[in-house]
Design a protein around this motif. Structure first.
Motif, PDB file in Angstrom:
ATOM      1  N   LEU A   1     -64.374  70.159  11.575  1.00  0.00           N
ATOM      2  CA  LEU A   1     -63.048  70.409  12.112  1.00  0.00           C
ATOM      3  C   LEU A   1     -63.090  71.763  12.796  1.00  0.00           C
ATOM      4  O   LEU A   1     -63.419  72.766  12.157  1.00  0.00           O
ATOM      5  N   ARG A   2     -62.798  71.771  14.083  1.00  0.00           N
ATOM      6  CA  ARG A   2     -62.762  73.033  14.836  1.00  0.00           C
ATOM      7  C   ARG A   2     -61.311  73.442  14.989  1.00  0.00           C
ATOM      8  O   ARG A   2     -60.480  72.649  15.431  1.00  0.00           O
ATOM      9  N   VAL A   3     -61.052  74.688  14.644  1.00  0.00           N
ATOM     10  CA  VAL A   3     -59.696  75.219  14.713  1.00  0.00           C
ATOM     11  C   VAL A   3     -59.731  76.456  15.605  1.00  0.00           C
ATOM     12  O   VAL A   3     -60.364  77.451  15.251  1.00  0.00           O
ATOM     13  N   ALA A   4     -59.074  76.370  16.736  1.00  0.00           N
ATOM     14  CA  ALA A   4     -59.000  77.515  17.646  1.00  0.00           C
ATOM     15  C   ALA A   4     -57.651  78.188  17.470  1.00  0.00           C
ATOM     16  O   ALA A   4     -56.610  77.539  17.570  1.00  0.00           O
ATOM     17  N   VAL A   5     -57.691  79.469  17.183  1.00  0.00           N
ATOM     18  CA  VAL A   5     -56.477  80.275  17.151  1.00  0.00           C
ATOM     19  C   VAL A   5     -56.437  80.968  18.509  1.00  0.00           C
ATOM     20  O   VAL A   5     -57.268  81.840  18.786  1.00  0.00           O
ATOM     21  N   CYS A   6     -55.525  80.540  19.365  1.00  0.00           N
ATOM     22  CA  CYS A   6     -55.530  80.987  20.757  1.00  0.00           C
ATOM     23  C   CYS A   6     -54.712  82.256  20.979  1.00  0.00           C
ATOM     24  O   CYS A   6     -55.253  83.284  21.356  1.00  0.00           O
ATOM     25  N   ARG A   7     -53.407  82.150  20.753  1.00  0.00           N
ATOM     26  CA  ARG A   7     -52.538  83.286  21.060  1.00  0.00           C
ATOM     27  C   ARG A   7     -51.213  83.181  20.320  1.00  0.00           C
ATOM     28  O   ARG A   7     -50.880  82.145  19.778  1.00  0.00           O
TER      29      ARG A   7
ATOM     30  N   ASN B   1     -58.208  83.866  20.891  1.00  0.00           N
ATOM     31  CA  ASN B   1     -59.225  82.947  21.419  1.00  0.00           C
ATOM     32  C   ASN B   1     -60.449  82.898  20.510  1.00  0.00           C
ATOM     33  O   ASN B   1     -61.580  83.074  20.949  1.00  0.00           O
ATOM     34  N   GLU B   2     -60.206  82.639  19.238  1.00  0.00           N
ATOM     35  CA  GLU B   2     -61.280  82.534  18.243  1.00  0.00           C
ATOM     36  C   GLU B   2     -61.336  81.112  17.699  1.00  0.00           C
ATOM     37  O   GLU B   2     -60.301  80.501  17.436  1.00  0.00           O
ATOM     38  N   VAL B   3     -62.556  80.616  17.526  1.00  0.00           N
ATOM     39  CA  VAL B   3     -62.762  79.271  16.987  1.00  0.00           C
ATOM     40  C   VAL B   3     -63.358  79.391  15.588  1.00  0.00           C
ATOM     41  O   VAL B   3     -64.328  80.115  15.384  1.00  0.00           O
ATOM     42  N   HIS B   4     -62.755  78.677  14.650  1.00  0.00           N
ATOM     43  CA  HIS B   4     -63.248  78.644  13.272  1.00  0.00           C
ATOM     44  C   HIS B   4     -63.648  77.204  12.959  1.00  0.00           C
ATOM     45  O   HIS B   4     -62.901  76.270  13.239  1.00  0.00           O
ATOM     46  N   VAL B   5     -64.839  77.037  12.398  1.00  0.00           N
ATOM     47  CA  VAL B   5     -65.388  75.702  12.140  1.00  0.00           C
ATOM     48  C   VAL B   5     -65.423  75.442  10.646  1.00  0.00           C
ATOM     49  O   VAL B   5     -65.907  76.266   9.871  1.00  0.00           O
TER      50      VAL B   5
END
Length: 181
Positions: A14-20, A68-72
């Motif tokens: 599951l990829r979770v991007a915290v954008c803004r 703009n960070e992606v957490h896997v």
């Protein structure tokens, strides 16, 4: 080319991007004798039951941070559709925003719980703005919003299976050494 090669494979991460964020609440006082407005130093904590907590970098002096960070998260979708972890409706992400403070404890800016059931088995990214909620789970437009992208994905590197059914046959002499870390 890889997309076709792995088509039909069940998602295993599951990829979770915290954008803004936008319109966040100002928690740091306006500096005395300054033309600067009050701001915050926001960061986001991402939680998923049974997995280590993830945290974004702190963005200083802003009410509209860009992470703009992606957490896997290593997570097999099959485990939540027909496996031992129960239905997908039991699975949710928790986003909590804080204002970093140097001398005191960090201030709560808002949060959002996101159920993963609407994603279903789709491996298409879900990009969405979320209105932040207060400590009681009530939406409050004064707290601002958070943009995330959530995506089930098949990652062949995470599908490594070093052992097979013959590994337990003690009658057969080993002819190879396998190491899994």
């Amino acid at each position: 080319p890889d997309a076709r090669r792995y088509a039909g494979r069940a998602a295993n991460e599951l990829r979770v991007a915290v954008c803004r964020g936008r319109g966040l609440k100002a928690m740091d006082a306006k500096p005395l004798f300054s033309s600067k407005e009050a701001t915050s130093d926001p960061y986001v904590v991402v939680k998923l039951r049974g997995h280590p907590t993830r945290k974004t970098k702190t963005r200083m002096e802003t009410l509209a941070p860009v992470w703009n960070e992606v957490h896997v998260f290593d997570l097999h979708l099959e485990d939540y559709t027909s496996g031992p972890n129960g239905p997908l409706s039991n699975l949710q992400l928790e986003f909590t925003l804080y204002d970093w403070d140097r001398l005191e404890s960090d201030d709560f800016l808002g949060g959002k719980e996101l159920k993963l059931e609407p994603l279903g088995r789709s491996q298409k990214p879900l990009r969405q703005w979320h209105a932040l909620e207060d400590e009681h789970g009530e939406e409050d437009e004064e707290l601002g919003e958070l943009l995330t992208v959530v995506h089930w994905r098949y990652n062949p590197a995470a599908d490594y299976q070093p052992f097979n059914e013959f590994d337990d046959d003690r009658r057969q002499r080993p002819n190879e050494l396998r190491v899994a870390l």
